[in-house]
Design an enzyme around this catalytic site. Structure first.
Site, PDB file in Angstrom:
ATOM      1  N   ASP A 225     -11.507   1.647   3.353  1.00 27.53           N
ATOM      2  CA  ASP A 225     -11.667   0.192   3.205  1.00 27.53           C
ATOM      3  C   ASP A 225     -13.114  -0.166   2.875  1.00 27.53           C
ATOM      4  O   ASP A 225     -13.394  -1.281   2.422  1.00 27.53           O
ATOM      5  CB  ASP A 225     -11.276  -0.512   4.514  1.00 27.53           C
ATOM      6  CG  ASP A 225      -9.946  -1.223   4.407  1.00 27.53           C
ATOM      7  OD1 ASP A 225      -9.523  -1.508   3.272  1.00 27.53           O
ATOM      8  OD2 ASP A 225      -9.332  -1.493   5.453  1.00 27.53           O
TER       9      ASP A 225
ATOM     10  N   GLN B   7      -5.446  -1.708   9.755  1.00 28.74           N
ATOM     11  CA  GLN B   7      -5.110  -3.003   9.164  1.00 28.74           C
ATOM     12  C   GLN B   7      -5.592  -4.146  10.059  1.00 28.74           C
ATOM     13  O   GLN B   7      -5.309  -4.172  11.249  1.00 28.74           O
ATOM     14  CB  GLN B   7      -3.583  -3.073   8.963  1.00 28.74           C
ATOM     15  CG  GLN B   7      -3.086  -4.330   8.300  1.00 28.74           C
ATOM     16  CD  GLN B   7      -3.490  -4.419   6.828  1.00 28.74           C
ATOM     17  OE1 GLN B   7      -3.404  -3.463   6.077  1.00 28.74           O
ATOM     18  NE2 GLN B   7      -3.953  -5.592   6.420  1.00 28.74           N
TER      19      GLN B   7
ATOM     20  N   LYS C 234       0.841  -1.215   0.000  1.00 25.80           N
ATOM     21  CA  LYS C 234       0.000   0.000   0.000  1.00 25.80           C
ATOM     22  C   LYS C 234       0.867   1.254   0.000  1.00 25.80           C
ATOM     23  O   LYS C 234       0.553   2.235  -0.667  1.00 25.80           O
ATOM     24  CB  LYS C 234      -0.922  -0.011   1.232  1.00 25.80           C
ATOM     25  CG  LYS C 234      -2.074  -1.002   1.076  1.00 25.80           C
ATOM     26  CD  LYS C 234      -2.798  -1.280   2.390  1.00 25.80           C
ATOM     27  CE  LYS C 234      -3.837  -2.386   2.195  1.00 25.80           C
ATOM     28  NZ  LYS C 234      -4.388  -2.896   3.443  1.00 25.80           N
TER      29      LYS C 234
END
Ligand code: NAP
Length: 263
Positions: A112, A89, A45
């Site tokens: 997300d 995460q 990322k």
């Protein structure tokens, strides 16, 4: 156009959009684990951010950080007008309730797409839908089967396919072998997100069916999908290199939406 070329083209478009923005998009990534898989996803990322000209901040917290502390960090990112989107995460350590953290994120910054109120699509299903659209796969009125019902892949995938007017069936570990065979035989589009190497094999498919293999299974350092290669269908995505590059880009597609539509 090959999928690789398509991804390269979208990256260039995003790079150009970012370069033309008055404010540089800023993504924050919160990590509260020592998980090797997460380290590798985050490295990817950060690399993508650099390539696209996006500012990315990696906030690494100690694995023993309390739930209250993590929620405080989330709240401060919600309030920080200099951060346009952020992710926490997963997985989180056992002492932290993942759902509490997910719903604490301001849906307007939830790149997300996990928050129930988020207007953004969850990243993996978004990448898969982009892939199907890129391949001009007809969805309206078609029989779509999703194998797997997780909150990050199966369920949001089924919901996106339903929005596209496909007839959607969700199968899972409690589906009988007879039903699995029946639904697969009648499916036009099959999205497999199980997490078991080559579990799907030996079924009869429609010859023009499309199989999207979402599985990423590392066995002795080698990556395998959930579907054995070589199924007799119109298109079967390979692992690695199938939908991966698009699901990875989806995070930045979502960030661009936040930048364009304001927060
Ligand atoms: P997960 O949370 O473990 O869910 C797996 C699903 O598969 C569950 O719904 C489970 O059913 C079902 N399942 C297990 N055994 C089955 C069987 N024998 N027959 C039918 N269904 C079965 O996994 P996930 O997070 O959704 O991830 C799935 C795979 O996708 C993994 O390999 C993961 O690494 C990969 N992945 C890829 C991306 C990407 O961007 N490419 C992103 C995320 C995940 P029950 O609900 O009944 O237990």
């Amino acid at each position: 156009m090959e999928i690789k070329e398509y991804v390269a083209m979208r990256k260039q478009q995003i790079r150009d959009e970012v370069a033309s923005m008055k404010v540089r998009p800023h993504l924050a990534i919160v990590q509260v684990n020592e998980d090797e898989g997460s380290n590798s996803y985050i490295r990817g990322k950060l690399k993508d951010a650099e390539e696209l000209g996006v500012l990315a901040t990696h906030i690494k917290l100690d694995v023993n950080t309390s739930e209250a502390e993590v929620l405080k960090v989330v709240e401060s990112l919600n309030q920080d007008s200099g951060v346009h989107g952020f992710i926490v995460q997963m997985p989180l350590p056992k002492h932290i309730d993942e759902n509490k953290v997910k719903v604490a994120i301001d849906p307007r910054k939830d790149v997300d797409g996990f928050h129930p109120l988020s207007s953004l699509k969850a990243c993996t299903p978004r990448g898969i839908l982009d892939y199907l659209k890129f391949n001009k796969v007809e969805l309206l009125g078609k029989n779509a089967v999703v194998i797997g019902r997780s909150n990050i892949v199966g369920k949001p995938m089924a919901s996106l396919l339903t929005k596209e007017s496909a007839n959607v069936t969700v199968l899972h570990s409690k589906t009988s072998p007879q039903d699995m065979k029946f639904y697969l035989e009648h499916a036009d589009i099959i999205v497999v997100a199980i997490g078991k190497k080559w579990l799907i094999d030996g079924y009869l498919f429609k010859p023009d069916a499309i199989i999207v293999d979402v599985g990423i299974n590392r066995v002795d350092g080698v990556l395998y999908g959930d579907v054995k290669p070589g199924q007799k269908v119109r298109l079967q995505t390979p692992v690695p290199g199938g939908v991966g590059p698009l699901t990875r880009l989806a995070l930045y597609e979502n960030l661009m939406e936040i930048m364009k539509h304001g927060i």
